[in-house]
Motif scaffolding. Sequence first.
Motif, PDB file in Angstrom:
ATOM      1  N   THR A 131       4.401  58.566  40.719  1.00  0.00           N
ATOM      2  CA  THR A 131       4.285  58.698  42.172  1.00  0.00           C
ATOM      3  C   THR A 131       5.609  59.103  42.809  1.00  0.00           C
ATOM      4  OG1 THR A 131       2.586  56.965  42.155  1.00  0.00           O
ATOM      5  CG2 THR A 131       3.567  57.502  44.280  1.00  0.00           C
ATOM      6  N   LEU A 132       6.717  58.588  42.287  1.00  0.00           N
ATOM      7  CA  LEU A 132       8.028  58.798  42.913  1.00  0.00           C
ATOM      8  C   LEU A 132       8.657  60.140  42.537  1.00  0.00           C
ATOM      9  CD1 LEU A 132       9.492  55.208  42.429  1.00  0.00           C
ATOM     10  CD2 LEU A 132       8.848  56.253  44.598  1.00  0.00           C
ATOM     11  N   TRP A 133       8.563  60.549  41.279  1.00  0.00           N
ATOM     12  CA  TRP A 133       9.257  61.771  40.853  1.00  0.00           C
ATOM     13  C   TRP A 133       8.785  63.023  41.595  1.00  0.00           C
ATOM     14  CZ3 TRP A 133      13.814  61.978  39.210  1.00  0.00           C
ATOM     15  CH2 TRP A 133      14.326  61.105  38.261  1.00  0.00           C
ATOM     16  N   PRO A 134       7.481  63.242  41.779  1.00  0.00           N
ATOM     17  CA  PRO A 134       7.073  64.432  42.556  1.00  0.00           C
ATOM     18  C   PRO A 134       7.629  64.434  43.978  1.00  0.00           C
ATOM     19  CG  PRO A 134       5.211  63.575  41.320  1.00  0.00           C
ATOM     20  CD  PRO A 134       6.310  62.563  41.204  1.00  0.00           C
ATOM     21  N   LYS A 135       7.683  63.258  44.595  1.00  0.00           N
ATOM     22  CA  LYS A 135       8.260  63.188  45.935  1.00  0.00           C
ATOM     23  C   LYS A 135       9.742  63.546  45.892  1.00  0.00           C
ATOM     24  CE  LYS A 135       8.473  62.256  50.324  1.00  0.00           C
ATOM     25  NZ  LYS A 135       7.789  63.097  51.324  1.00  0.00           N
ATOM     26  N   PHE A 136      10.439  63.098  44.869  1.00  0.00           N
ATOM     27  CA  PHE A 136      11.857  63.443  44.715  1.00  0.00           C
ATOM     28  C   PHE A 136      12.021  64.954  44.572  1.00  0.00           C
ATOM     29  CE2 PHE A 136      15.477  64.345  41.932  1.00  0.00           C
ATOM     30  CZ  PHE A 136      16.506  63.764  42.653  1.00  0.00           C
ATOM     31  N   GLN A 137      11.193  65.585  43.757  1.00  0.00           N
ATOM     32  CA  GLN A 137      11.297  67.034  43.576  1.00  0.00           C
ATOM     33  C   GLN A 137      10.939  67.779  44.857  1.00  0.00           C
ATOM     34  OE1 GLN A 137       8.729  66.891  39.979  1.00  0.00           O
ATOM     35  NE2 GLN A 137      10.337  68.095  38.995  1.00  0.00           N
ATOM     36  N   GLN A 138       9.984  67.228  45.594  1.00  0.00           N
ATOM     37  CA  GLN A 138       9.642  67.833  46.883  1.00  0.00           C
ATOM     38  C   GLN A 138      10.843  67.808  47.824  1.00  0.00           C
ATOM     39  OE1 GLN A 138       6.511  65.790  48.911  1.00  0.00           O
ATOM     40  NE2 GLN A 138       6.598  67.085  50.729  1.00  0.00           N
ATOM     41  N   LEU A 139      11.563  66.692  47.845  1.00  0.00           N
ATOM     42  CA  LEU A 139      12.741  66.590  48.705  1.00  0.00           C
ATOM     43  C   LEU A 139      13.861  67.499  48.210  1.00  0.00           C
ATOM     44  CD1 LEU A 139      12.805  62.746  49.462  1.00  0.00           C
ATOM     45  CD2 LEU A 139      11.987  64.614  50.909  1.00  0.00           C
ATOM     46  N   ILE A 140      13.967  67.694  46.904  1.00  0.00           N
ATOM     47  CA  ILE A 140      14.947  68.653  46.377  1.00  0.00           C
ATOM     48  C   ILE A 140      14.611  70.060  46.887  1.00  0.00           C
ATOM     49  CG2 ILE A 140      15.728  69.818  44.273  1.00  0.00           C
ATOM     50  CD1 ILE A 140      17.078  67.195  44.607  1.00  0.00           C
ATOM     51  N   ASP A 141      13.321  70.402  46.893  1.00  0.00           N
ATOM     52  CA  ASP A 141      12.914  71.707  47.416  1.00  0.00           C
ATOM     53  C   ASP A 141      13.302  71.860  48.877  1.00  0.00           C
ATOM     54  OD1 ASP A 141      11.814  72.320  44.966  1.00  0.00           O
ATOM     55  OD2 ASP A 141       9.789  71.655  45.522  1.00  0.00           O
ATOM     56  N   ILE A 142      13.123  70.771  49.646  1.00  0.00           N
ATOM     57  CA  ILE A 142      13.484  70.820  51.069  1.00  0.00           C
ATOM     58  C   ILE A 142      14.987  71.014  51.230  1.00  0.00           C
ATOM     59  CG2 ILE A 142      13.548  69.461  53.193  1.00  0.00           C
ATOM     60  CD1 ILE A 142      10.887  68.230  52.364  1.00  0.00           C
ATOM     61  N   GLN A 143      15.784  70.333  50.389  1.00  0.00           N
ATOM     62  CA  GLN A 143      17.238  70.502  50.453  1.00  0.00           C
ATOM     63  C   GLN A 143      17.616  71.961  50.182  1.00  0.00           C
ATOM     64  OE1 GLN A 143      19.003  67.721  51.291  1.00  0.00           O
ATOM     65  NE2 GLN A 143      17.192  66.433  51.125  1.00  0.00           N
ATOM     66  N   ILE A 151      19.586  68.872  39.929  1.00  0.00           N
ATOM     67  CA  ILE A 151      20.981  69.070  40.341  1.00  0.00           C
ATOM     68  C   ILE A 151      21.439  70.507  40.109  1.00  0.00           C
ATOM     69  CG2 ILE A 151      23.353  68.430  39.739  1.00  0.00           C
ATOM     70  CD1 ILE A 151      22.519  65.566  39.669  1.00  0.00           C
ATOM     71  N   PRO A 152      21.133  71.141  38.969  1.00  0.00           N
ATOM     72  CA  PRO A 152      21.486  72.563  38.851  1.00  0.00           C
ATOM     73  C   PRO A 152      20.812  73.446  39.906  1.00  0.00           C
ATOM     74  CG  PRO A 152      21.082  71.635  36.696  1.00  0.00           C
ATOM     75  CD  PRO A 152      20.681  70.593  37.689  1.00  0.00           C
ATOM     76  N   ARG A 153      19.597  73.103  40.325  1.00  0.00           N
ATOM     77  CA  ARG A 153      18.945  73.879  41.381  1.00  0.00           C
ATOM     78  C   ARG A 153      19.717  73.763  42.683  1.00  0.00           C
ATOM     79  NH1 ARG A 153      13.237  71.856  42.334  1.00  0.00           N
ATOM     80  NH2 ARG A 153      13.410  73.435  43.997  1.00  0.00           N
ATOM     81  N   LEU A 154      20.096  72.533  43.043  1.00  0.00           N
ATOM     82  CA  LEU A 154      20.901  72.344  44.254  1.00  0.00           C
ATOM     83  C   LEU A 154      22.235  73.069  44.135  1.00  0.00           C
ATOM     84  CD1 LEU A 154      20.478  68.573  45.254  1.00  0.00           C
ATOM     85  CD2 LEU A 154      19.907  70.559  46.632  1.00  0.00           C
ATOM     86  N   ARG A 155      22.822  72.950  42.972  1.00  0.00           N
ATOM     87  CA  ARG A 155      24.130  73.565  42.740  1.00  0.00           C
ATOM     88  C   ARG A 155      24.056  75.079  42.868  1.00  0.00           C
ATOM     89  NH1 ARG A 155      25.704  71.820  37.194  1.00  0.00           N
ATOM     90  NH2 ARG A 155      24.669  73.772  36.608  1.00  0.00           N
ATOM     91  N   GLU A 170      21.847  76.859  44.637  1.00  0.00           N
ATOM     92  CA  GLU A 170      21.661  77.224  46.044  1.00  0.00           C
ATOM     93  C   GLU A 170      22.971  77.098  46.810  1.00  0.00           C
ATOM     94  OE1 GLU A 170      19.122  78.559  47.364  1.00  0.00           O
ATOM     95  OE2 GLU A 170      17.626  78.280  45.779  1.00  0.00           O
ATOM     96  N   PHE A 171      23.709  76.044  46.531  1.00  0.00           N
ATOM     97  CA  PHE A 171      24.994  75.846  47.193  1.00  0.00           C
ATOM     98  C   PHE A 171      25.969  76.972  46.837  1.00  0.00           C
ATOM     99  CE2 PHE A 171      29.336  74.243  46.477  1.00  0.00           C
ATOM    100  CZ  PHE A 171      29.709  73.976  47.782  1.00  0.00           C
ATOM    101  N   GLU A 172      26.042  77.331  45.585  1.00  0.00           N
ATOM    102  CA  GLU A 172      26.979  78.379  45.159  1.00  0.00           C
ATOM    103  C   GLU A 172      26.591  79.724  45.746  1.00  0.00           C
ATOM    104  OE1 GLU A 172      26.981  78.172  40.940  1.00  0.00           O
ATOM    105  OE2 GLU A 172      27.899  76.179  40.885  1.00  0.00           O
ATOM    106  N   THR A 173      25.272  79.954  45.906  1.00  0.00           N
ATOM    107  CA  THR A 173      24.835  81.222  46.524  1.00  0.00           C
ATOM    108  C   THR A 173      25.317  81.306  47.960  1.00  0.00           C
ATOM    109  OG1 THR A 173      22.875  81.277  45.114  1.00  0.00           O
ATOM    110  CG2 THR A 173      22.830  82.610  47.110  1.00  0.00           C
ATOM    111  N   VAL A 174      25.147  80.193  48.694  1.00  0.00           N
ATOM    112  CA  VAL A 174      25.602  80.183  50.088  1.00  0.00           C
ATOM    113  C   VAL A 174      27.122  80.298  50.161  1.00  0.00           C
ATOM    114  CG1 VAL A 174      25.713  78.803  52.193  1.00  0.00           C
ATOM    115  CG2 VAL A 174      23.598  78.892  50.873  1.00  0.00           C
ATOM    116  N   MET A 175      27.839  79.611  49.271  1.00  0.00           N
ATOM    117  CA  MET A 175      29.297  79.667  49.298  1.00  0.00           C
ATOM    118  C   MET A 175      29.798  81.069  48.958  1.00  0.00           C
ATOM    119  SD  MET A 175      30.223  76.779  50.330  1.00  0.00           S
ATOM    120  CE  MET A 175      31.993  76.928  50.087  1.00  0.00           C
TER     121      MET A 175
END
Length: 612
Positions: free
Chosen positions: A445-457, A519-523, A525-530
């Motif tokens: 129940t928790l992991w899909p919600k976590f991945q959903q929030l990663i997508d939002i980030q 974390i690599p997905r967030l990283r 996206e961050f590097e693309t913006v930077m």
Amino acid sequence: MDVLRETLGISADFQAKAIIDQDDPYSIFCKEHNQIGTTANQKLSDDRNKLEHRREVLHNTIDNIIPPLKEYLNEFKNTLNEHTRDLDNIREKSTYLKTLLEYNSDKLKNISPLVNDLIIPPEVIQDILHGKIDQSWQENIDFIMDKQEIYKKYKDQGFDGLKPKDFNDLCDILDVLKLVILERSKKYIVFKIKSLRSNTPVPSQKLQYELMNVNKIFQFMVENNLSMALELRQAYAYTMKWYYSAYFGRYIRSLTILSFKNIDNHYVLGNGLSISPPGYANTNNSGYSFSSYLMPTSLSTATVSDDSINQYFQVERRLDLLTKEDNTVMVSQIAEHNQRENYLEIGFKNLNLAILDNCAAEFKFLSTFFKTNHNSEGELNGVLEQIFQPTFNQAIEYTKQLIQNTFDIFGILISIRITNLLQYSIIQKSLPSAIDDFFSVQLITLWPKFQQLIDIQCQNIRKLNITVRPGKNTGVADILSSPHELTVQFGKMIFSLLTLSVNHKENVDERSEPLYQSIPRLRNEFETVMTKISKTTKSPEKFLAVNYLYLYNLMQQQKLTHLTEESMLSPVVQQGTFDQQIGEQQSNNAVPLLIKETEDHFKSLVEAFNKE
């Protein structure tokens, strides 16, 4: 006498009394002596008086004392003779009894073991029929079980010559007593189970304590009537199923009264900065706006400050639930009157910890009191799952409602780590798989919600304005010498996520968790913006090197913090023999894989841009 009379000249019919009454010379002499008052011989007079007194005493003794004494001595002699005759009779009877006892001892020497083996004292029968069922009453069960083995031995080994004529009657009495114990034990257990549903319900802990004090009654039932024992266990399971469902239903309602901090879409990575999407920080699309009973239907429209958003990304203050071994569950009365703002993991931990504690206590009771000779792990696991399945469903539903509309990515990840710790506790306590399956569903129940929030980030990072603007405390000249505000915020977030990457000291496959890919997905996206932002500066390489160096130093700080907590390098440093190669090897073994790979990644970026 005749000669004396002739000599004195006294006739034969002369009376002595007359002579005594007449004045004899002595009397005449005394009278005369007294009359003339002479005191010729006072000493003789005194002696005479003494003799007279003695004479009177002697006459008194002879007449009054000696006759009763003589009579008493005669009676004593008669009594003594009677006692002597009685002693003779006693001696004869004692001799007879001794002879009879020796005869009986020889006669019954081979019979007494039989009597001791087969006898059932009336006191035991009375206690079995009417005694109060408590811990001491169980001694009757031990007695009957011993007699059962003895009677079986007499039946199987054929002591026909020794068995009494009423042996079959004794066997019938033993069977009746066994039936009485079974029936009274059944009524006692049923009465205790019904007390959970009475007008004044008894707590389950008290019920289990009372049953554990008489745990032999169920084992006796298992050995003599297994079907009845299984029916009673099933009745207990049905009752406890209702009991825990009602109890946790009330507890979940009390947890919903808790005041939760509203973490809505303002707290997404990229908000609270000068490059945030225009007007995005003022929207209130969601939050802890549970459509169910968990939260009020009205949403707060208050504007969230930038400081509050940036403070949210620092998760260290919320780690007490993981780092402190506090296994105290918040009681419902405290939850209903708790006025503090709580993060969602507070409600999640208290509910799931309460479930684990009750499951552990219930499993211990089941495996101790309701155990059977053919007990298997699967059997007890099935009974426990049957008892707690409605409670598990309620808890899963609470979790879904709790995380339905929240943007609290740290609260979700902390709840996941709490679940990991509780699963580790299940292994330590050797609890059945039904409890572990429940927590596995919680993770699903928790992991899909976590991945959903990663997508939002990630989506929110893409919406950022790439125009370089100075931060709140940064001038235009400092853009190439200090990290960008997005880098600082991203550093806080990645630091917090990596801090939560380690749930416990057990070896786990980090690559199997969604966090390892998130974390690599967030990283990225961050590097693309930077990279886009760097192109608006005079020196893109320098800009990127400064920002990635900041993140690399942050990862090194996190690595050092983790190693300090694990105390892996302390002995080497204290001995003054620190070797860089040994230290690096220890570091690689102690640091989680995700932290190490993230550090290596930023290290390679720093080296690449510094060369350029």
